[in-house]
Scaffold this motif. Structure first.
Motif, PDB file in Angstrom:
ATOM      1  N   SER A  50      -4.164 -31.507 -54.920  1.00 40.65           N
ATOM      2  CA  SER A  50      -5.230 -31.784 -53.655  1.00 40.65           C
ATOM      3  C   SER A  50      -4.295 -32.719 -52.379  1.00 40.65           C
ATOM      4  N   SER A  51      -5.117 -31.864 -51.635  1.00 41.92           N
ATOM      5  CA  SER A  51      -4.739 -33.204 -50.212  1.00 41.92           C
ATOM      6  C   SER A  51      -5.015 -34.316 -49.948  1.00 41.92           C
ATOM      7  N   GLY A  52      -4.858 -34.914 -49.725  1.00 43.63           N
ATOM      8  CA  GLY A  52      -4.529 -37.172 -50.414  1.00 43.63           C
ATOM      9  C   GLY A  52      -4.665 -37.448 -51.184  1.00 43.63           C
ATOM     10  N   ALA A  53      -4.290 -36.175 -51.851  1.00 43.81           N
ATOM     11  CA  ALA A  53      -3.625 -36.890 -53.466  1.00 43.81           C
ATOM     12  C   ALA A  53      -2.278 -37.924 -53.256  1.00 43.81           C
ATOM     13  N   PRO A  54      -2.416 -38.804 -53.872  1.00 45.89           N
ATOM     14  CA  PRO A  54      -1.532 -40.042 -53.947  1.00 45.89           C
ATOM     15  C   PRO A  54      -0.315 -39.434 -54.016  1.00 45.89           C
TER      16      PRO A  54
ATOM     17  N   ALA B 155       2.710 -23.754 -67.949  1.00 47.21           N
ATOM     18  CA  ALA B 155       2.763 -23.379 -66.800  1.00 47.21           C
ATOM     19  C   ALA B 155       1.603 -21.741 -67.107  1.00 47.21           C
ATOM     20  N   ALA B 156       2.191 -21.274 -67.906  1.00 49.01           N
ATOM     21  CA  ALA B 156       0.992 -20.530 -68.143  1.00 49.01           C
ATOM     22  C   ALA B 156      -0.848 -20.505 -68.634  1.00 49.01           C
ATOM     23  N   ASP B 157      -0.246 -21.832 -69.021  1.00 49.96           N
ATOM     24  CA  ASP B 157      -1.710 -22.447 -69.440  1.00 49.96           C
ATOM     25  C   ASP B 157      -2.531 -22.670 -67.463  1.00 49.96           C
ATOM     26  N   LEU B 158      -1.642 -23.522 -66.737  1.00 53.53           N
ATOM     27  CA  LEU B 158      -2.297 -23.919 -65.873  1.00 53.53           C
ATOM     28  C   LEU B 158      -2.673 -22.781 -64.995  1.00 53.53           C
ATOM     29  N   GLU B 159      -1.728 -22.000 -64.941  1.00 53.51           N
ATOM     30  CA  GLU B 159      -2.501 -20.820 -64.025  1.00 53.51           C
ATOM     31  C   GLU B 159      -3.363 -20.744 -64.420  1.00 53.51           C
ATOM     32  N   CYS B 160      -3.614 -20.273 -65.604  1.00 49.89           N
ATOM     33  CA  CYS B 160      -5.779 -20.143 -65.977  1.00 49.89           C
ATOM     34  C   CYS B 160      -6.410 -20.933 -65.609  1.00 49.89           C
ATOM     35  N   TRP B 161      -6.103 -22.075 -65.873  1.00 52.30           N
ATOM     36  CA  TRP B 161      -7.355 -23.319 -65.197  1.00 52.30           C
ATOM     37  C   TRP B 161      -7.234 -23.029 -64.145  1.00 52.30           C
ATOM     38  N   LEU B 162      -5.967 -23.241 -62.972  1.00 48.15           N
ATOM     39  CA  LEU B 162      -6.080 -23.335 -61.586  1.00 48.15           C
ATOM     40  C   LEU B 162      -7.086 -21.898 -60.606  1.00 48.15           C
ATOM     41  N   ALA B 163      -6.925 -20.673 -61.664  1.00 51.68           N
ATOM     42  CA  ALA B 163      -7.771 -19.473 -61.235  1.00 51.68           C
ATOM     43  C   ALA B 163      -9.980 -19.520 -61.617  1.00 51.68           C
ATOM     44  N   TRP B 164      -9.695 -20.276 -62.317  1.00 49.16           N
ATOM     45  CA  TRP B 164     -11.377 -20.492 -63.148  1.00 49.16           C
ATOM     46  C   TRP B 164     -11.819 -21.795 -61.950  1.00 49.16           C
ATOM     47  N   CYS B 165     -10.604 -22.756 -61.945  1.00 48.92           N
ATOM     48  CA  CYS B 165     -11.095 -23.745 -60.751  1.00 48.92           C
ATOM     49  C   CYS B 165     -11.292 -22.913 -58.807  1.00 48.92           C
ATOM     50  N   ALA B 166     -10.429 -22.276 -59.047  1.00 49.93           N
ATOM     51  CA  ALA B 166     -10.597 -21.226 -57.585  1.00 49.93           C
ATOM     52  C   ALA B 166     -11.795 -20.849 -57.244  1.00 49.93           C
ATOM     53  N   HIS B 167     -12.186 -20.171 -58.600  1.00 51.44           N
ATOM     54  CA  HIS B 167     -13.583 -18.934 -58.844  1.00 51.44           C
ATOM     55  C   HIS B 167     -14.511 -19.491 -59.127  1.00 51.44           C
ATOM     56  N   GLU B 168     -14.543 -20.636 -59.370  1.00 52.38           N
ATOM     57  CA  GLU B 168     -15.930 -22.103 -59.349  1.00 52.38           C
ATOM     58  C   GLU B 168     -15.372 -22.596 -58.328  1.00 52.38           C
ATOM     59  N   ASN B 169     -14.505 -22.600 -57.407  1.00 52.73           N
ATOM     60  CA  ASN B 169     -14.689 -23.487 -56.542  1.00 52.73           C
ATOM     61  C   ASN B 169     -14.452 -25.438 -57.077  1.00 52.73           C
ATOM     62  N   ARG B 170     -14.134 -25.508 -57.662  1.00 48.33           N
ATOM     63  CA  ARG B 170     -13.552 -27.112 -58.449  1.00 48.33           C
ATOM     64  C   ARG B 170     -12.043 -27.544 -58.466  1.00 48.33           C
ATOM     65  N   ALA B 171     -12.330 -28.724 -58.894  1.00 44.13           N
ATOM     66  CA  ALA B 171     -10.861 -29.304 -58.741  1.00 44.13           C
ATOM     67  C   ALA B 171      -9.762 -29.585 -59.217  1.00 44.13           C
ATOM     68  N   ALA B 172      -9.290 -28.822 -59.654  1.00 46.17           N
ATOM     69  CA  ALA B 172      -8.056 -28.633 -60.689  1.00 46.17           C
ATOM     70  C   ALA B 172      -7.735 -30.199 -61.033  1.00 46.17           C
ATOM     71  N   VAL B 173      -7.792 -31.189 -60.319  1.00 48.77           N
ATOM     72  CA  VAL B 173      -7.013 -32.776 -60.956  1.00 48.77           C
ATOM     73  C   VAL B 173      -7.818 -33.109 -59.728  1.00 48.77           C
ATOM     74  N   PRO B 174      -8.208 -34.098 -59.627  1.00 45.49           N
ATOM     75  CA  PRO B 174      -8.388 -34.476 -61.675  1.00 45.49           C
ATOM     76  C   PRO B 174      -9.823 -33.760 -61.962  1.00 45.49           C
ATOM     77  N   ALA B 175      -9.368 -33.473 -62.874  1.00 41.66           N
ATOM     78  CA  ALA B 175     -10.385 -32.598 -63.676  1.00 41.66           C
ATOM     79  C   ALA B 175     -12.193 -33.449 -64.244  1.00 41.66           C
ATOM     80  N   ASP B 176     -12.677 -32.695 -64.181  1.00 38.72           N
ATOM     81  CA  ASP B 176     -13.988 -32.976 -64.572  1.00 38.72           C
ATOM     82  C   ASP B 176     -14.613 -32.990 -65.631  1.00 38.72           C
ATOM     83  N   PRO B 177     -15.080 -33.648 -66.441  1.00 36.41           N
ATOM     84  CA  PRO B 177     -15.088 -33.888 -68.661  1.00 36.41           C
ATOM     85  C   PRO B 177     -16.027 -32.737 -68.596  1.00 36.41           C
ATOM     86  N   GLU B 178     -17.284 -32.571 -67.293  1.00 40.30           N
ATOM     87  CA  GLU B 178     -18.240 -31.197 -67.250  1.00 40.30           C
ATOM     88  C   GLU B 178     -18.174 -29.935 -66.609  1.00 40.30           C
ATOM     89  N   ASP B 179     -16.919 -30.115 -66.108  1.00 42.76           N
ATOM     90  CA  ASP B 179     -15.921 -28.858 -65.828  1.00 42.76           C
ATOM     91  C   ASP B 179     -15.120 -28.201 -67.120  1.00 42.76           C
TER      92      ASP B 179
END
Length: 404
Positions: free
Chosen positions: A45-49, A72-96
């Motif tokens: 994300s922007s502003g990340a160290p 890479a394939a697994d993370l593609e799936c995670w990023l797609a879900w985060c984009a659809h739900e408008n959530r941050a991929a990193v750092p991941a929220d446990p509830e997400d």
């Protein structure tokens, strides 16, 4: 220029050397490292160290290529879900992460798949040095969600259908190595397929090991058998090396393939391009004329042997194509209505499972089999042979006569 040519009946066979024609692709094929770096770049994300490139290079160097592709394939799936739900991929929220697991469960994913996806997300955080000491994937709520899914849907991992030897080791149901070898054609492609099946079974190779075999790895022995040197494998990422035994039959088949394909160095198992074209006989080296005085049409068959190794899908396709031929030619008897399922169950792991079951049926113990097939422990060998152990176990030996 043609390396060799022969005329057999109405078929002219021309073998040529050199690379195969390239298939058209929309984009150039990326390396495993490039795929992982692309996903990491999109996850930050922007502003990340800033990320240490040295630390990242060290992490990637420690991974096998197959591991990088899986991450890479697994993370593609995670990023797609985060984009659809408008959530941050990193750092991941446990509830997400819990919500993500719920989505995967609703999609019918197995517990092993969920565990692997979480492991890839953990790797993402480690490579980016984000909460590496307190990974969100290790949060109690995430582990509880995973245990709940396993309790609701826990099931044994799907096992590839075995390709046992059959023939000299006794008849077994379904497809066998003996049946598939009988179905291999006598042309260049069939010679390669037979050598591939024979060597893969004898050594119990994983597909990554099978496609990496080179001529320099083969050591012929005085009795006609051979040894295969494996410089690296899934359980030997440090490259300590291992050896596998090859039968005289396998050595003959491999020798025939290399001779006919004119392979003198490099990888052994390569793609064979087959080009069949209808030609008039007068255009060929040897004209053939029909009874009416006109030139018969003949088939010009050109085989082109590539220089690159076969791919994983290519190996699977060979197993299934030869299995279909074995069923159609009557070498393998498959119950009515089950042919498609039986072929679909074959995979790149079928030879390894088949050899394991043959060794168990012959009375070898799990430790000896683990050593022969280069496993770190006998547990996998015993899992592959669970059904055989039940059929030949203590209960069957004691009760078979008493409870007819």
């Amino acid at each position: 220029m043609p390396a060799a040519a022969s005329f057999d009946g109405a078929i002219l066979v021309v073998r040529t050397e050199g690379p195969l024609p390239r298939r058209r692709r929309a984009h150039a094929k990326r390396t495993p490292d490039e795929r992982v770096l692309d996903v990491l770049g999109r996850a930050i994300s922007s502003g990340a160290p800033p990320v240490s490139r040295l630390a990242l290079d060290v992490e990637l160097a420690a991974m096998a290529p197959a591991t990088k592709l899986a991450i890479a394939a697994d993370l593609e799936c995670w990023l797609a879900w985060c984009a659809h739900e408008n959530r941050a991929a990193v750092p991941a929220d446990p509830e997400d992460l819990v919500r993500y697991l719920v989505t995967l469960e609703a999609d019918g994913k197995k517990p092993a798949t969920l565990e692997r996806r979480l492991a890839s997300i953990a790797s993402l955080h480690k490579m980016l040095s984000v909460r590496a000491d307190n990974l969100p994937t290790a949060a109690p709520i995430v582990r509880s969600a995973l245990r709940g899914h396993r309790r609701r849907h826990g099931a044994p991992q799907r096992q590839a259908a075995p390709l046992r030897l059959g023939g000299e080791l006794g008849e077994v149901p379904g497809f066998t190595i003996t049946a598939l070898l009988a179905a291999c054609a006598s042309d260049l492609q069939g010679v390669r397929d037979a050598a591939l099946l024979s060597l893969g079974y004898d050594a119990g190779l994983r597909v990554s090991e099978l496609t990496a075999v080179t001529l320099a790895d083969l050591r012929p022995q005085l009795d006609g058998a051979g040894l295969l040197y494996l410089p690296r494998s899934k359980t030997d990422q440090q490259g300590q090396g291992a050896w596998a035994w090859l039968s005289p039959e396998t050595m003959r088949r491999v020798g025939q393939w290399c001779s006919e394909a004119d392979i003198t160095e490099g990888v052994v198992f390569r793609r064979v391009g087959v080009d069949r074209r209808r030609q008039r006989a007068k255009e060929l080296a040897d004209e053939r004329w029909g009874e009416d005085g006109t030139a018969d049409a003949a088939e010009l068959v050109t085989y082109t042997v590539g220089s690159a190794p076969l791919s994983r899908p290519g190996v699977t396709g060979i197993y299934r194509r030869v299995a279909l031929a074995a069923a159609r030619q009557g070498h393998a008897v498959i119950p009515a209505g089950q042919l498609d399922a039986a072929i679909a169950a074959l995979s790149t792991h079928s030879l390894r499972v088949g050899l394991t079951q043959d060794l168990l049926a012959a009375g070898e113990d799990g430790l000896a089999i683990a050593q022969a097939l280069r496993w770190s422990s006998p547990s996998t060998a015993l899992r592959y042979g669970a059904r055989l152990r039940a059929e030949n176990g203590a209960a069957s030996r004691v009760l078979a006569q008493a409870r007819k």
